[in-house]
Motif scaffolding. Sequence first.
Motif, PDB file in Angstrom:
ATOM      1  N   ILE A  23       0.782  -1.274  -0.071  1.00  0.00           N
ATOM      2  CA  ILE A  23       0.017  -0.007   0.105  1.00  0.00           C
ATOM      3  C   ILE A  23       0.797   1.288  -0.074  1.00  0.00           C
ATOM      4  O   ILE A  23       0.375   2.280  -0.791  1.00  0.00           O
ATOM      5  CB  ILE A  23      -1.021  -0.068   1.173  1.00  0.00           C
ATOM      6  CG1 ILE A  23      -2.120  -1.048   1.044  1.00  0.00           C
ATOM      7  CG2 ILE A  23      -1.576   1.272   1.380  1.00  0.00           C
ATOM      8  CD1 ILE A  23      -2.968  -0.820  -0.293  1.00  0.00           C
ATOM      9  N   GLY A  24       2.011   1.173   0.569  1.00  0.00           N
ATOM     10  CA  GLY A  24       2.987   2.584   0.801  1.00  0.00           C
ATOM     11  C   GLY A  24       3.603   2.682  -0.518  1.00  0.00           C
ATOM     12  O   GLY A  24       3.628   3.858  -1.040  1.00  0.00           O
ATOM     13  N   GLY A  25       3.896   1.660  -1.190  1.00  0.00           N
ATOM     14  CA  GLY A  25       4.343   2.027  -2.527  1.00  0.00           C
ATOM     15  C   GLY A  25       3.340   2.156  -3.382  1.00  0.00           C
ATOM     16  O   GLY A  25       3.648   3.251  -4.483  1.00  0.00           O
ATOM     17  N   GLY A 426      16.108  13.683  -3.399  1.00  0.00           N
ATOM     18  CA  GLY A 426      15.404  12.817  -4.580  1.00  0.00           C
ATOM     19  C   GLY A 426      15.568  11.315  -4.005  1.00  0.00           C
ATOM     20  O   GLY A 426      14.791  10.437  -4.634  1.00  0.00           O
ATOM     21  N   LEU A 427      15.742  11.031  -2.600  1.00  0.00           N
ATOM     22  CA  LEU A 427      15.775   9.482  -2.106  1.00  0.00           C
ATOM     23  C   LEU A 427      14.859   9.688  -0.734  1.00  0.00           C
ATOM     24  O   LEU A 427      15.186  10.308  -0.040  1.00  0.00           O
ATOM     25  CB  LEU A 427      16.978   9.061  -1.790  1.00  0.00           C
ATOM     26  CG  LEU A 427      17.030   7.496  -1.500  1.00  0.00           C
ATOM     27  CD1 LEU A 427      16.550   6.610  -2.436  1.00  0.00           C
ATOM     28  CD2 LEU A 427      18.544   7.293  -1.067  1.00  0.00           C
ATOM     29  N   GLY A 428      13.759   8.741  -0.879  1.00  0.00           N
ATOM     30  CA  GLY A 428      13.196   8.454   0.465  1.00  0.00           C
ATOM     31  C   GLY A 428      12.661   6.953   0.551  1.00  0.00           C
ATOM     32  O   GLY A 428      12.869   6.219  -0.187  1.00  0.00           O
ATOM     33  N   ASN A 448       3.197  11.778   3.077  1.00  0.00           N
ATOM     34  CA  ASN A 448       3.957  12.951   3.414  1.00  0.00           C
ATOM     35  C   ASN A 448       5.320  12.723   2.829  1.00  0.00           C
ATOM     36  O   ASN A 448       6.065  13.681   2.456  1.00  0.00           O
ATOM     37  CB  ASN A 448       4.155  12.846   5.022  1.00  0.00           C
ATOM     38  CG  ASN A 448       3.020  13.101   5.724  1.00  0.00           C
ATOM     39  OD1 ASN A 448       2.094  13.698   5.220  1.00  0.00           O
ATOM     40  ND2 ASN A 448       2.664  12.864   6.914  1.00  0.00           N
ATOM     41  N   VAL A 449       5.990  11.503   2.698  1.00  0.00           N
ATOM     42  CA  VAL A 449       7.406  11.248   2.295  1.00  0.00           C
ATOM     43  C   VAL A 449       7.209  11.647   0.655  1.00  0.00           C
ATOM     44  O   VAL A 449       8.093  12.117   0.178  1.00  0.00           O
ATOM     45  CB  VAL A 449       7.842   9.654   2.332  1.00  0.00           C
ATOM     46  CG1 VAL A 449       8.848   9.421   1.486  1.00  0.00           C
ATOM     47  CG2 VAL A 449       8.102   9.296   3.763  1.00  0.00           C
TER      48      VAL A 449
END
Length: 460
Positions: A23-25, A426-428, A448-449
């Motif tokens: 779900i996060g992706g 650019g990375l999270g 948020n991310v």
Amino acid sequence: MSDVSDLVAAAQHTPVVVIGGGIGGLVAAYECAKVGMPVILLEASERLGGSVHTVEIGGVRADAGAVSFAADGAVDKLLAALGLAELGLDDKRVAQQATSRSTTSARGFVSLPDGVLGIPANPFLTDVVRVVGWGGAWRGYLDRLRPPLTIGHENRLGALVRKRMGAKIEQRLVAPVTRGSLGLAPDEVDASVAAPELNPALTRQGSLSGAVAELLGTASAQPRLTLAQGMDTLVAALERRISELGGRILIGTAAEAIVRSGDGYRVTGRTVAEAQGDEGTPETEEFSAAVVVVAADEHAARPLLRDLVTLPATFSPQARLTTVTAIVDTDPTWAAGIYPQLADSDIASIDDLTAQWGSGSGTRIIRARLGGVVSAADATAQLERVLGAPVRDAVVVDFDAAPHREQRGFAAAAARLRDPNLWPAGLGATGAWLSGTGLDAVVTDAQNVTERLRRGALFS
């Protein structure tokens, strides 16, 4: 060009790679795709959704993983934005049925009294005495006679309950509840996070049982919702919207490496062997990205990030849990929801969700959660032993166990992992290992991310 035209052009030339199709992706990919950023999502397994997993058992669709979300919370708002009806999906939200809770005892199932994290307001209630005995009840009553002690001096829930109300109430009432609802032993629970209002109530009332009584008198249940056709509806909606917006979803493709490349990144993906069938050697492909969102679970994310981010030590060991969705014969002797005693079973919780999912005449559909990986035969045997009723059919699914926000030390560890000074532009990363378990928390964290990364890429 106008500012809007500049933003449109910038978005269209800012490619994004999302690693992980839970779900996060999926939320991260959707949040980028909806503003015109080219998105590629890599999912190593053959299924999207991660801990959201709807199964079919006995002709009934039921959720083996995440089962509910808060009314008017992050998931509910996301569903409205996705427009399920417009996608031809069932957009019916159903209130999750609240069920009473029982625990196991030498006398059979005993109702757990209303309380806070298993702490009773009245230790002399019949059900409390049946579980802890008269000695345990009198020890609990002594809480009223002890000097006040604020939780600020002892944030370990287990230690607090033992000091105030005794070991029997902690072990026989509190432990089944925290294990069943949070997957944690009482001493692993941060009381100030799990029950933030308990501290001021304890200070006002001078006793733990008095504090619980106060909170029960003012508590209002927060409604929980589920989806009529299963939580996979959310996964299907996100997948459809991402595709409609031009995003690519590559199932069966694992990310092998992320390396810096100029001002951006290069991600190497490999087709997972199982997805190749008889085609032989897995294929590899490289993807260029200005933004990379790592939404894999912790044990997959850390190796990918190792050469790019110096992350603090692992918060907790990698763990697995098993859910068992089963159809059982109706038996009026067992209660709707059960938190077994640890000595009686590996099962942490059993929920009767017949009203939510439906079942055939004379049967109930239930879901049980067990810590660790358990075989279908063992899980079925344990269910039958605890329930005293035969299991007609069962589906067993294993998941990565995400940490709970209520776990002691989680908040501090998450803050260290979120330190912006650690992360290059650019990375999270997002996912339950960073946000804590719970669909609303995972969705909020992904949003948020992604917003931070999106702003950095488009407005810098």
